[in-house]
Design an enzyme around this catalytic site. Structure first.
Site, short mmCIF file in Angstrom:
data_model
loop_
_atom_site.label_atom_id
_atom_site.label_comp_id
_atom_site.label_asym_id
_atom_site.label_seq_id
_atom_site.Cartn_x
_atom_site.Cartn_y
_atom_site.Cartn_z
CD GLN A 123 -41.09 -10.09 -0.73
OE1 GLN A 123 -40.43 -10.86 -1.31
NE2 GLN A 123 -41.20 -8.92 -1.36
CD GLU A 150 -46.55 -6.35 -2.46
OE1 GLU A 150 -46.09 -5.43 -1.71
OE2 GLU A 150 -46.51 -6.51 -3.53
CG ASN A 160 -46.66 -4.96 -7.55
OD1 ASN A 160 -47.41 -5.29 -6.54
ND2 ASN A 160 -45.64 -4.18 -7.33
CD GLU A 161 -46.96 -1.60 -3.85
OE1 GLU A 161 -46.00 -0.80 -4.05
OE2 GLU A 161 -47.44 -2.43 -2.92
CE1 TYR A 217 -45.25 -5.77 3.22
CE2 TYR A 217 -46.15 -4.14 1.51
CZ TYR A 217 -45.54 -5.33 1.75
OH TYR A 217 -45.28 -5.97 0.61
CD GLU A 225 -40.49 -7.55 -5.21
OE1 GLU A 225 -41.02 -7.57 -3.98
OE2 GLU A 225 -40.16 -6.71 -5.86
#
Ligand code: AHR
Length: 494
Positions: free
Chosen positions: A346, A297, A172-173, A240, A25
């Site tokens: 990432q 992710e 995204n999200e 996460y 990103e």
């Protein structure tokens, strides 16, 4: 002695190589400095891409890279990043640190990076603040080889041939930074936007990915599958591993005790419940498992390193991260009937990165070595396997002591990856093959104390090394796995 049973006669799903994907990103020093330094940089580069990083990623066999975000994707206007660099718009990266984004890395640079690495491309489009037309024109710009305004523009900007876009994410999200939408609203928007993600290729298809749930938001998955399931190839999932109980206190990347180690690993195992439960919802709408669960992710998220811009999400990476990587990658392999791609967050200098850089210096993290040790699972066939485990941990943080997965490559060779999550116990393991016996075995090990990590002054504190301490006996393979270690074995059968 823990027994690992492998049944080579019971092949299961294909382990898509894309399970070993990464995410990059416009965030902190991931793109700028981590991957791209520009042609005029004193750091050795090819067309602006760091040679050291590209070489390491080729070695790791990076199969697919997601770009440009993340939250950045829903604020990214792709036309800002094409054409002569001196004319490109300078914008503020509002999500990540408020720094200037000069757009010197755009579509052409991303495609060039993937060309050098030899990986597939996963582009994430802008739904939150972009229009249908903007998204549709981006796809036309990248993928149309005939005569059209966008194809001509691409040619004027120096690329005659259409690029290959393998995967396209529609937002995204969007339940959060991508527009704070409700599930029904996004599902309808997804249907509309994806209509104009045209497929201009004759010989391949762009794989369309809808924005999926935040961790355990099962309602989101249900609504998306119900309203938009038949318009998507994949549905994403973000989860996460955060040891702390509050986003302001996530925990340190390098300073933690045994209790926090087991807590982190227990939270990493939560991925299995998420795959099961989202998978069960998807099964109701898609029993043939045509829609892939795309975990684009995942990884650890700690407090940013002291003294660094908090918006840069720069963190160190220890053997604890290697364990989190091994837990997840073994899980993804085992669930490869539904999980079709995964992208750790990432790639460089951000969150659970496989590579860290500082100026011209580069280090490989413990997570890098796990990805490299698992690379032979890519595109192999999952084999039926079971390992007798014990419960270990502290207080409420109880986890299995060992985790494993086994696959067979096209050439018949078998890859076994095992992690010992215990901090104090070595386990003897006997691997037994149903109606088969091993002929040869070679191995690699990654081991160290839970906080062991590489630094720019000591870059090789943690690194994978050969593991020859295996015995072929009684038709099986026996070996001891030390505490806090990952072992990969390459086996041929008689
Ligand atoms: O990876 C960092 C951020 O985490 C991404 O931009 C966003 O999608 C997620 O919340």
């Amino acid at each position: 002695m823990a027994k690992l049973y492998v049944n080579p006669n019971n092949p299961k799903s294909k382990i898509n190589k894309e399970l070993y994907g990464n995410f990059s990103e416009h965030l902190g020093r991931c793109i700028y400095e981590g991957l791209y330094v520009g042609k005029d940089s004193p750091i050795p580069n090819t067309n602006g891409m760091r040679n050291d990083v590209v070489t390491a990623l080729k070695e790791m066999k990076l199969p697919v890279l997601r770009w440009p975000g993340g939250c950045f994707a829903d604020e990214y206007h792709w036309m800002d990043g094409i054409g002569p660099k001196e004319k490109r718009k300078k914008i503020v990266n509002t999500h990540w640190g408020g720094v200037v984004e000069d757009n010197s890395f755009g579509t052409h640079e991303f495609m060039e990076l993937c060309r050098q690495i030899g990986c597939e491309t996963y582009i994430n489009g802008n739904v939150g603040s972009g229009t249908v037309q903007e998204m549709s024109e981006w796809v036309e710009y990248m993928t149309f080889s005939g005569v059209s305004p966008m194809a001509e523009l691409r040619k004027e900007n120096g690329h005659e041939e259409a690029y290959t876009v393998n995967y396209f994410g529609v937002g995204n999200e969007n339940w959060g930074c991508g527009g704070n939408m409700r599930s029904e609203y996004y599902a309808d928007e997804y249907r509309r936007y994806q209509t104009y993600v045209r497929n201009y290729y004759e010989d391949k298809k762009i794989y369309k990915i809808a924005c999926g749930p935040n961790a355990d938001d099962y309602e989101w998955t249900d609504t998306l599958m119900k309203i938009a399931g038949k318009y998507m190839n994949g549905l994403s999932l973000h989860y996460y591993t955060v040891p702390g109980n509050h986003w302001k206190h996530k925990g340190s990347a390098t300073q933690f005790d045994e209790a926090e180690y087991y807590l982190t690993l227990r939270k990493a195992f939560y991925m299995e419940e998420l795959i099961h439960r989202h998978g069960a919802i998807m099964d109701r709408y898609d029993p043939k498992k045509k829609v892939g669960l795309i975990i684009d992710e995942w990884g650890t998220w700690y407090d940013v390193e002291p003294g660094i811009n908090p918006g840069f999400l720069y963190q160190q990476n220890t053997m604890r991260d290697a364990m989190v990587a091994a837990i997840n990658l073994n899980l993804f392999n085992k669930h490869s009937d539904r999980v079709k791609m995964a992208n750790i967050a990432q790639l460089v200098n951000v969150l659970q990165a496989v590579i860290l850089t500082e100026g011209e210096k580069m280090i490989l993290t413990p997570t890098y070595y796990v990805f490299k040790m698992f690379r032979d699972h890519q595109d192999a066939t999952l084999l039926d396997s079971a390992l007798a485990t014990e419960e270990i941990g502290m207080e409420k943080d109880i986890i299995p002591n060992l985790t494993e997965s086994v696959s067979r490559a096209e050439d018949g060779s078998i890859t076994i990856t095992v992690a010992n999550l215990s901090l104090d116990t070595t386990y003897p393991i006997e691997t037994v093959f149903a109606q088969a016996a091993p002929d040869t075995v070679t191995g690699t090990i990654l081991t160290g104390s839970m906080t062991a990590h590489n630094t720019f002054d000591a870059p090789e504190t943690v690194k994978a090394s050969d593991f020859a301490d295996t015995k072929l006996e009684n038709g099986g393979i026996t070996f001891n796995i030390p505490p806090c270690s990952v072992i990969s074995l390459k086996v041929t059968l008689k």
